[in-house]
Motif scaffolding. Structure first.
Motif, PDB file in Angstrom:
ATOM      1  N   LEU A   1      -8.050 -13.819  -5.447  1.00  0.00           N
ATOM      2  CA  LEU A   1      -8.313 -12.439  -5.247  1.00  0.00           C
ATOM      3  C   LEU A   1      -7.147 -11.919  -4.338  1.00  0.00           C
ATOM      4  O   LEU A   1      -6.441 -11.069  -4.595  1.00  0.00           O
ATOM      5  CB  LEU A   1      -9.408 -12.022  -4.799  1.00  0.00           C
ATOM      6  CG  LEU A   1      -9.545 -10.374  -4.307  1.00  0.00           C
ATOM      7  CD1 LEU A   1      -9.292  -9.656  -5.488  1.00  0.00           C
ATOM      8  CD2 LEU A   1     -10.901 -10.114  -3.823  1.00  0.00           C
ATOM      9  N   GLN A   2      -6.789 -12.755  -3.155  1.00  0.00           N
ATOM     10  CA  GLN A   2      -5.660 -11.973  -2.135  1.00  0.00           C
ATOM     11  C   GLN A   2      -4.238 -12.590  -2.982  1.00  0.00           C
ATOM     12  O   GLN A   2      -3.459 -11.592  -2.877  1.00  0.00           O
ATOM     13  CB  GLN A   2      -5.953 -13.048  -1.126  1.00  0.00           C
ATOM     14  CG  GLN A   2      -7.031 -12.758  -0.125  1.00  0.00           C
ATOM     15  CD  GLN A   2      -7.143 -13.900   0.847  1.00  0.00           C
ATOM     16  OE1 GLN A   2      -6.405 -15.036   0.933  1.00  0.00           O
ATOM     17  NE2 GLN A   2      -8.186 -13.719   1.692  1.00  0.00           N
ATOM     18  N   ALA A   3      -4.343 -13.406  -3.639  1.00  0.00           N
ATOM     19  CA  ALA A   3      -2.691 -13.644  -4.562  1.00  0.00           C
ATOM     20  C   ALA A   3      -2.718 -12.612  -5.326  1.00  0.00           C
ATOM     21  O   ALA A   3      -1.586 -12.121  -5.635  1.00  0.00           O
ATOM     22  CB  ALA A   3      -3.009 -15.102  -5.167  1.00  0.00           C
ATOM     23  N   VAL A   4      -3.680 -12.236  -6.120  1.00  0.00           N
ATOM     24  CA  VAL A   4      -3.565 -11.313  -7.136  1.00  0.00           C
ATOM     25  C   VAL A   4      -3.451 -10.121  -6.699  1.00  0.00           C
ATOM     26  O   VAL A   4      -2.263  -9.108  -7.133  1.00  0.00           O
ATOM     27  CB  VAL A   4      -4.905 -11.364  -8.113  1.00  0.00           C
ATOM     28  CG1 VAL A   4      -4.897 -10.014  -8.937  1.00  0.00           C
ATOM     29  CG2 VAL A   4      -4.921 -12.324  -8.862  1.00  0.00           C
ATOM     30  N   THR A   5      -4.001  -9.675  -5.610  1.00  0.00           N
ATOM     31  CA  THR A   5      -3.740  -8.359  -4.996  1.00  0.00           C
ATOM     32  C   THR A   5      -2.307  -8.260  -4.367  1.00  0.00           C
ATOM     33  O   THR A   5      -1.679  -7.130  -4.655  1.00  0.00           O
ATOM     34  CB  THR A   5      -4.950  -8.011  -3.788  1.00  0.00           C
ATOM     35  OG1 THR A   5      -6.197  -8.279  -4.142  1.00  0.00           O
ATOM     36  CG2 THR A   5      -4.538  -6.891  -3.086  1.00  0.00           C
ATOM     37  N   ALA A   6      -1.759  -9.284  -3.660  1.00  0.00           N
ATOM     38  CA  ALA A   6      -0.609  -9.023  -3.245  1.00  0.00           C
ATOM     39  C   ALA A   6       0.572  -9.170  -4.347  1.00  0.00           C
ATOM     40  O   ALA A   6       1.491  -8.220  -4.423  1.00  0.00           O
ATOM     41  CB  ALA A   6      -0.199 -10.250  -2.404  1.00  0.00           C
ATOM     42  N   GLU A   7       0.312  -9.536  -5.335  1.00  0.00           N
ATOM     43  CA  GLU A   7       1.234  -9.783  -6.420  1.00  0.00           C
ATOM     44  C   GLU A   7       1.226  -8.522  -7.393  1.00  0.00           C
ATOM     45  O   GLU A   7       2.181  -7.956  -7.700  1.00  0.00           O
ATOM     46  CB  GLU A   7       0.792 -10.985  -7.517  1.00  0.00           C
ATOM     47  CG  GLU A   7       1.590 -11.008  -8.969  1.00  0.00           C
ATOM     48  CD  GLU A   7       2.975 -11.498  -8.340  1.00  0.00           C
ATOM     49  OE1 GLU A   7       3.936 -11.611  -9.394  1.00  0.00           O
ATOM     50  OE2 GLU A   7       3.444 -12.053  -7.369  1.00  0.00           O
ATOM     51  N   PHE A   8      -0.001  -7.841  -7.276  1.00  0.00           N
ATOM     52  CA  PHE A   8      -0.330  -6.545  -8.255  1.00  0.00           C
ATOM     53  C   PHE A   8       0.559  -5.430  -7.254  1.00  0.00           C
ATOM     54  O   PHE A   8       1.099  -4.734  -7.745  1.00  0.00           O
ATOM     55  CB  PHE A   8      -1.655  -6.641  -8.417  1.00  0.00           C
ATOM     56  CG  PHE A   8      -2.054  -5.391  -9.340  1.00  0.00           C
ATOM     57  CD1 PHE A   8      -1.612  -5.512 -10.699  1.00  0.00           C
ATOM     58  CD2 PHE A   8      -2.187  -4.180  -9.050  1.00  0.00           C
ATOM     59  CE1 PHE A   8      -1.954  -4.714 -11.775  1.00  0.00           C
ATOM     60  CE2 PHE A   8      -2.625  -3.234 -10.166  1.00  0.00           C
ATOM     61  CZ  PHE A   8      -2.359  -3.201 -11.259  1.00  0.00           C
ATOM     62  N   ALA A   9       0.583  -5.772  -6.160  1.00  0.00           N
ATOM     63  CA  ALA A   9       0.992  -4.737  -5.212  1.00  0.00           C
ATOM     64  C   ALA A   9       2.388  -4.597  -5.257  1.00  0.00           C
ATOM     65  O   ALA A   9       3.202  -3.454  -5.036  1.00  0.00           O
ATOM     66  CB  ALA A   9       0.552  -4.834  -3.804  1.00  0.00           C
ATOM     67  N   LEU A  10       3.120  -5.678  -5.634  1.00  0.00           N
ATOM     68  CA  LEU A  10       4.610  -5.706  -5.572  1.00  0.00           C
ATOM     69  C   LEU A  10       5.076  -4.727  -6.779  1.00  0.00           C
ATOM     70  O   LEU A  10       6.148  -4.154  -6.603  1.00  0.00           O
ATOM     71  CB  LEU A  10       5.077  -6.943  -6.126  1.00  0.00           C
ATOM     72  CG  LEU A  10       4.960  -8.305  -4.902  1.00  0.00           C
ATOM     73  CD1 LEU A  10       5.354  -9.415  -5.409  1.00  0.00           C
ATOM     74  CD2 LEU A  10       5.724  -7.609  -3.582  1.00  0.00           C
ATOM     75  N   ARG A  11       4.428  -4.648  -7.663  1.00  0.00           N
ATOM     76  CA  ARG A  11       4.711  -3.686  -8.837  1.00  0.00           C
ATOM     77  C   ARG A  11       4.176  -2.155  -8.822  1.00  0.00           C
ATOM     78  O   ARG A  11       4.831  -1.339  -9.164  1.00  0.00           O
ATOM     79  CB  ARG A  11       4.441  -4.397 -10.243  1.00  0.00           C
ATOM     80  CG  ARG A  11       4.750  -3.673 -11.383  1.00  0.00           C
ATOM     81  CD  ARG A  11       4.460  -4.462 -12.703  1.00  0.00           C
ATOM     82  NE  ARG A  11       5.034  -3.875 -13.864  1.00  0.00           N
ATOM     83  CZ  ARG A  11       6.156  -4.204 -14.417  1.00  0.00           C
ATOM     84  NH1 ARG A  11       7.020  -4.965 -13.834  1.00  0.00           N
ATOM     85  NH2 ARG A  11       6.588  -3.686 -15.558  1.00  0.00           N
ATOM     86  N   HIS A  12       2.917  -2.493  -8.239  1.00  0.00           N
ATOM     87  CA  HIS A  12       2.075  -0.883  -8.399  1.00  0.00           C
ATOM     88  C   HIS A  12       1.907  -0.192  -7.055  1.00  0.00           C
ATOM     89  O   HIS A  12       1.360   0.631  -7.093  1.00  0.00           O
ATOM     90  CB  HIS A  12       0.791  -1.129  -9.183  1.00  0.00           C
ATOM     91  CG  HIS A  12       1.088  -1.781 -10.687  1.00  0.00           C
ATOM     92  ND1 HIS A  12       1.648  -0.775 -11.660  1.00  0.00           N
ATOM     93  CD2 HIS A  12       0.897  -2.976 -11.339  1.00  0.00           C
ATOM     94  CE1 HIS A  12       1.803  -1.618 -12.817  1.00  0.00           C
ATOM     95  NE2 HIS A  12       1.412  -2.786 -12.646  1.00  0.00           N
ATOM     96  N   GLY A  13       2.312  -1.082  -5.939  1.00  0.00           N
ATOM     97  CA  GLY A  13       1.971  -0.665  -4.763  1.00  0.00           C
ATOM     98  C   GLY A  13       0.477  -0.689  -4.538  1.00  0.00           C
ATOM     99  O   GLY A  13      -0.101  -1.440  -4.986  1.00  0.00           O
ATOM    100  N   ARG A  14       0.196  -0.060  -3.242  1.00  0.00           N
ATOM    101  CA  ARG A  14      -1.207  -0.029  -2.878  1.00  0.00           C
ATOM    102  C   ARG A  14      -2.004   1.468  -2.993  1.00  0.00           C
ATOM    103  O   ARG A  14      -0.884   2.441  -2.791  1.00  0.00           O
ATOM    104  CB  ARG A  14      -1.390  -0.408  -1.534  1.00  0.00           C
ATOM    105  CG  ARG A  14      -0.926  -2.092  -1.589  1.00  0.00           C
ATOM    106  CD  ARG A  14      -1.313  -2.867  -0.262  1.00  0.00           C
ATOM    107  NE  ARG A  14      -0.511  -4.038  -0.095  1.00  0.00           N
ATOM    108  CZ  ARG A  14      -1.313  -5.224  -0.435  1.00  0.00           C
ATOM    109  NH1 ARG A  14      -2.577  -5.071  -0.838  1.00  0.00           N
ATOM    110  NH2 ARG A  14      -0.733  -6.177  -0.504  1.00  0.00           N
ATOM    111  N   ILE A  15      -3.227   1.543  -2.919  1.00  0.00           N
ATOM    112  CA  ILE A  15      -3.830   2.854  -2.962  1.00  0.00           C
ATOM    113  C   ILE A  15      -4.252   3.211  -1.510  1.00  0.00           C
ATOM    114  O   ILE A  15      -4.949   2.096  -0.793  1.00  0.00           O
ATOM    115  CB  ILE A  15      -5.092   2.888  -3.991  1.00  0.00           C
ATOM    116  CG1 ILE A  15      -4.327   2.818  -5.427  1.00  0.00           C
ATOM    117  CG2 ILE A  15      -5.954   4.008  -3.809  1.00  0.00           C
ATOM    118  CD1 ILE A  15      -5.367   2.583  -6.361  1.00  0.00           C
ATOM    119  N   ALA A  16      -4.252   4.449  -0.975  1.00  0.00           N
ATOM    120  CA  ALA A  16      -4.628   4.537   0.437  1.00  0.00           C
ATOM    121  C   ALA A  16      -5.997   4.381   0.469  1.00  0.00           C
ATOM    122  O   ALA A  16      -6.865   4.673  -0.338  1.00  0.00           O
ATOM    123  CB  ALA A  16      -4.495   6.187   0.704  1.00  0.00           C
ATOM    124  N   GLY A  17      -6.224   3.546   1.485  1.00  0.00           N
ATOM    125  CA  GLY A  17      -7.784   3.238   1.864  1.00  0.00           C
ATOM    126  C   GLY A  17      -8.335   2.274   0.989  1.00  0.00           C
ATOM    127  O   GLY A  17      -9.799   2.235   1.092  1.00  0.00           O
TER     128      GLY A  17
END
Length: 988
Positions: free
Chosen positions: A685-701
């Motif tokens: 999950l941590q790896a996927v979250t970090a990888e996904f954020a590279l392209r789509h960023g993060r959502i506030a909160g």
């Protein structure tokens, strides 16, 4: 007495008080020699020293003996009595520190030249060398401190020479140092100390082994194309500064031959070329040498970086069986004598001879090569601390640790004494009576005879431990009988031997084994592999014979061999580990699932080499530490996922082996399988979250929680279980989309990310599948989105969920994600389960559900333990109903079925029924864990795999299979009776 008072006063001023008493070879001669040194002191204008040496006392006795026994030290004292005089003003340690400071400043004086530096280093080294030897012989320093002092001296001299050369190159415009006052920093010049220097274990007259690399991209390098020539020239000058003999002697003889391919490479090698060499062509002896490598001078940060890059080469993530084979071949060449025959003390090589220093070092490094890839604590450079770590992890006994430590330091003292006589790089004891007597007295022995007895006993003790290290099982064919598999005709004696070993079809077994030896599989196509397998065959057959279904075990092993790409490594491993061979036989005879894992992934055997395996409980802390070590460092996304798959596959296998061997019980195995899933899925999950954020960023909160359901939630996973999950998320109320290059709305964001997680965990790759994921227990099942907002989850559970969904929620447990959200979800689950309900309605619905399952999924036979009337589902329904209607005793919420059954409220189930249910669950869990561990398909009563019946009897503690089946029938009958009593009888 009055005449001796001045002597006592003088002695108290002397800063080196002897802790040992040495005897001269010739008392009169030694006093005369001391007197000559006193005269030299007088001539040098050192009256207090001259007066002191002319007096009598314990210090003078020691000095007289030292100078009589060591012509080298006597000559130094005669030439430079000031060294002794300075011991009135400071002790040895303080003086060594002052010398170290002087060496450190030598390269930075305004008038320094190569010639002046060479003189300064030689004068400083000579004084330090003398003081280190004197402190050692006086007993002021233990050998561990002596080798450290010698190594620190070598470090300091090498650094001073390197600093001078770097500043000189800077002054000539060949380099542009970022900081000439700290010339080594970012210079790119890497000097690794190898061998005893790297390990801080230098001997008195040792060469220093250096390997030199450079980074052509370092800030100091002006022209990368010229860097090889430049740093090679600097290295050549470094060697001259350190080892050329002048009127002041030499500093350290320097050896550069441990560099890659020394016959055809420059003295300094670019780091990229070195890494390519080690990874592509490096030999196992070079791996062993790199264990002790340490940056000693030059760009220390770059040196550490280089060694870090080299770690995967030195410390293999899988056991390199070929390395073990190499070690065995080296061992055969060296030949351990196992204590046979008397060891001659005269002329014995303390380093390379039988029972010598090299055997202890080889003993340690071999274990490090085998285990260091798995256990970072076994990667140390120093011999004695590593003996301690090996014992702590169970690779060697405490007795071996203590004996080898004791003998190592004795042998090092002997080595130093030999070298202190004349400052010669030799490790050979004198072959004359007088020479041996000299060494004995330098070491504090009364005479050569006493020393010889102690020394010989030491060598024999080392030799015994060293020989035991590589002992295979005693002669592999011993006690087995005649076994001949050549030609095309069965040997009659061999058929009899096979029958005696337990084989029902000896002729078929002969045919199979002839196939191995004729090289019909890839694994046996090389002559060496066939030779190893021939040596191993008797022990294999004996092991398979003990599984009670010997023929089937051999056939499975034959399938295993047919699929292997190579075999030398594996055969060597089995040959040297009888316990491992026995385990292999058990797996082949009883556990097709494990056999299949071994066939696909032979590296899982690595973990079996750890002697602590069966003693260490695979609890969460243990698995977490192992996982952290396995995925440490900056890694690409796919590499992290692959390593997670490798780790999970290996640890599932090792948990299974512990269960197979009886080291853990089935309940603990269930918890271990579940902890492993928790840790690896959260890491994914941590790896996927970090990888996904590279392209789509993060959502506030943004926050995510993974809710484990089913057997994962109840921590009752088996070796073959799928994993049931629900992914919940939360974010700031006003968040409209993510902040990346390709923004997504929150619901779309988490749907896509969850799909990515499913692919990461469940998609088949070359390294297999991490887990098969099942998300059907989420709100709305397969019809709903794969990710659920936490508020929607709460609303659904309170307003729309069916009874069966609340029953499923009994086993829900947060397994990873944001800590606060996990706690919030856990609290919500507990609150939902505590809601008031119509107990009669719940019981009626649960009873109807059970009847429907029984109708639509009838059990195959008695061994369909989950579905039989009175089977696992009955027990799970009872536990879940009791929770949601509030008939479980108060206390911390638990999710495991066994724990819930043990806490059924008395008004729901009396003590006798509660005990019956707990006993039944224990039996079912044991059988289920073992069957799922061993089989990939269903349990066929009439085709029980070889040895599995024995394992089932062992895990249930029952005497034979008929009794086990009768017990299973009786248990299921009681459970169904209790189920009817507690649920069906209470229906409205």
């Amino acid at each position: 007495m009055a005449a001796r008072k001045p002597v006592q006063r003088i002695e108290t001023e002397w800063r080196l008080q002897p802790a040992a008493r040495l005897l001269s070879l010739d008392e009169n001669c030694s006093r005369r020699e001391l007197s000559e040194i006193a005269d030299a002191a007088e001539e040098e204008g050192l009256p207090r020293l001259a007066k002191f040496l002319a007096a009598e006392g314990t210090v003078q006795d020691l000095l007289a003996a030292v100078f009589d026994l060591s012509p080298f030290l006597r000559d130094v004292a005669r030439r430079r009595p000031g060294i002794l005089d300075r011991l009135f003003d400071s002790d040895v340690e303080a003086r060594l520190m002052a010398i170290g400071e002087a060496i450190g400043k030598a390269a930075f004086t305004d008038s320094v030249s190569e010639t002046s530096l060479m003189m300064e280093l030689r004068l400083c080294k000579a004084e330090a060398h003398f003081l280190i030897a004197l402190a050692d012989l006086a007993g002021e320093a233990e050998p561990a401190l002596t080798v450290r002092r010698l190594s620190d001296l070598a470090d300091a001299c090498t650094r001073a020479a390197v600093d001078f050369l770097l500043r000189d190159a800077h002054g000539q415009g060949k380099l542009k140092l970022p900081d000439p006052e700290n010339p080594a920093r970012q210079s790119g010049w890497i000097l690794l100390g190898m061998g005893k220097l790297g390990a801080h274990e230098l001997n008195f007259s040792s060469d220093i082994d250096l390997v030199v690399f450079f980074d052509p991209e370092a800030p100091a390098v002006i022209d990368p194309l010229d860097a090889t020539e430049l740093f090679s020239r600097l290295t050549r000058r470094l060697v001259r500064i350190l080892q050329d003999r002048t009127e002041h002697g030499y500093v350290f003889r320097t050896d550069l031959r441990l560099r890659p391919d020394p016959g055809s490479t420059p003295l300094a090698i670019p780091v990229e070329a070195a890494l390519n060499y080690y990874e592509g062509r490096g030999q196992n002896w070079e791996r062993a040498a790199m264990i002790k490598a340490r940056p000693v001078a030059g760009d220390l940060a770059a040196g550490e970086g280089f060694l870090k890059e080299l770690q995967p080469y030195v410390w293999r993530k899988y056991m390199d069986y070929a390395a073990i084979a190499d070690v065995h071949s080296i061992k055969r060449q060296i030949h351990a004598h196992k204590g046979h025959g008397e060891i001659a003390v005269k002329g014995h090589n303390v380093k390379l001879g039988r029972g010598g220093i090299r055997e202890i070092e080889f003993f340690v490094q071999t274990q490090q090569l085998i285990a260091g890839g798995r256990f970072p604590e076994l990667r140390g450079r120093e011999t004695v601390p590593m003996l301690g770590q090996l014992a702590a992890r169970g690779w060697i006994t405490a007795d071996a640790r203590d004996a080898l430590t004791r003998q190592y330091w004795l042998l090092r003292r002997v080595e130093h004494a030999i070298q202190m006589v004349a400052d010669e790089q030799t490790h050979i004891l004198p072959d004359s009576d007088e020479g041996l007597e000299r060494i004995a007295r330098m070491l504090g022995f009364a005479d050569a005879k006493t020393f010889s007895e102690t020394f010989r006993a030491s060598l024999q003790q080392v030799e015994r431990h060293y020989a035991a290290l590589f002992e295979t099982a005693p002669e592999l064919s011993a006690g087995v009988g005649n076994l001949v598999f050549t030609g095309d005709v069965d040997d009659p004696d061999t058929l009899q031997t096979l029958q005696r070993l337990g084989f029902q079809r000896p002729s078929d077994i002969c045919r199979v084994i002839r196939g191995w030896h004729f090289g019909r599989y890839r694994v046996t196509q090389s002559a060496e592999a066939r030779e190893r397998l021939t040596e191993l065959t008797p022990a294999l057959l004996k092991g398979f014979g003990q599984t009670r279904r010997a023929d089937e075990a051999v056939m499975r092993f034959d399938e295993f061999l047919a699929g292997l790409p190579a075999g030398i490594q594996l055969f060597s491993l089995l040959q040297s580990n009888p316990a491992l061979l026995k385990l292999m036989a058990t797996i082949m005879g009883a556990a097709p699932r494990l056999a299949a894992i071994i066939t696909r992934r032979p590296h899982v055997f690595d973990g079996l080499l750890d002697p602590a395996l069966l003693n260490e409980l695979p609890n969460r802390a243990y698995l977490s530490a192992r996982l952290a070590a396995f995925i440490e460092g900056d890694r690409a996304y796919e590499d992290v996922l692959d390593r997670l798959r490798i780790f999970a596959s290996e640890q599932k296998f090792l948990i299974g082996v512990r269960l197979l061997a009886g080291a853990i019980d089935p309940a603990r195995a269930g918890r271990a399988f579940s902890d492993l899933a928790d840790l690896t899925i959260e890491a994914a999950l941590q790896a996927v979250t970090a990888e996904f954020a590279l392209r789509h960023g993060r959502i506030a909160g943004a926050r995510v929680a993974l809710l484990g359901m089913g057997k994962l939630g109840s921590r009752e996973l088996t070796a073959g279980s799928d994993v049931d999950l629900i992914l919940l998320y939360d974010h700031d109320a006003d968040a409209e989309e993510s902040d990346g290059d390709k923004p997504l709305a929150p619901s779309h964001y988490y749907t896509r990310m969850t799909q990515r997680l499913i692919a990461a965990v469940s998609a088949p790759t070359a390294e297999g599948v991490l887990y098969e994921l099942d998300l059907r227990l989420r709100p709305s099942g397969n019809k709903g989105p794969v990710a659920t907002h936490v508020d929607a989850f709460k609303k659904y559970q309170r307003q729309d969920a069916w009874t069966w969904e609340h029953m499923a929620l009994v086993r829900a447990r947060a397994i990873g994600g944001d800590t606060a959200l996990c706690a919030e979800v856990e609290a919500e689950v507990a609150a939902v389960l505590a809601l008031p309900r119509d107990a009669a309605k719940v019981i009626a619905e649960a009873s109807e559900m059970r009847a429907l399952i029984e109708k639509e999924k009838p059990p195959r036979d008695l061994w369909d333990i989950k579905l039989i009337p009175g089977g696992l589902i009955d027990l799970e329904f009872l536990a879940q109903v009791a929770v949601i209607i509030g008939h479980v005793e108060a206390g911390r919420r638990v999710t495991a079925t066994a724990d819930i059954l043990a806490r059924l409220a008395p008004d729901f189930a009396g003590a006798d029924i509660r005990q019956e249910l707990c006993d039944a669950y224990r039996v079912y869990l044991a059988l289920t864990q073992m069957i799922r561990l061993c089989l990939t398909g269903v349990f066929e009563r009439d085709d029980v795999p070889p040895g599995l019946s024995d394992l089932l009897l062992a895990v249930t503690d029952l005497p034979d299979f008929g009794v086990l089946e009768a017990h299973l029938k009786e248990t299921s009958r009681k459970v169904r009776k209790d189920f009817d009593l507690l649920l069906r009888a209470k229906r409205p």
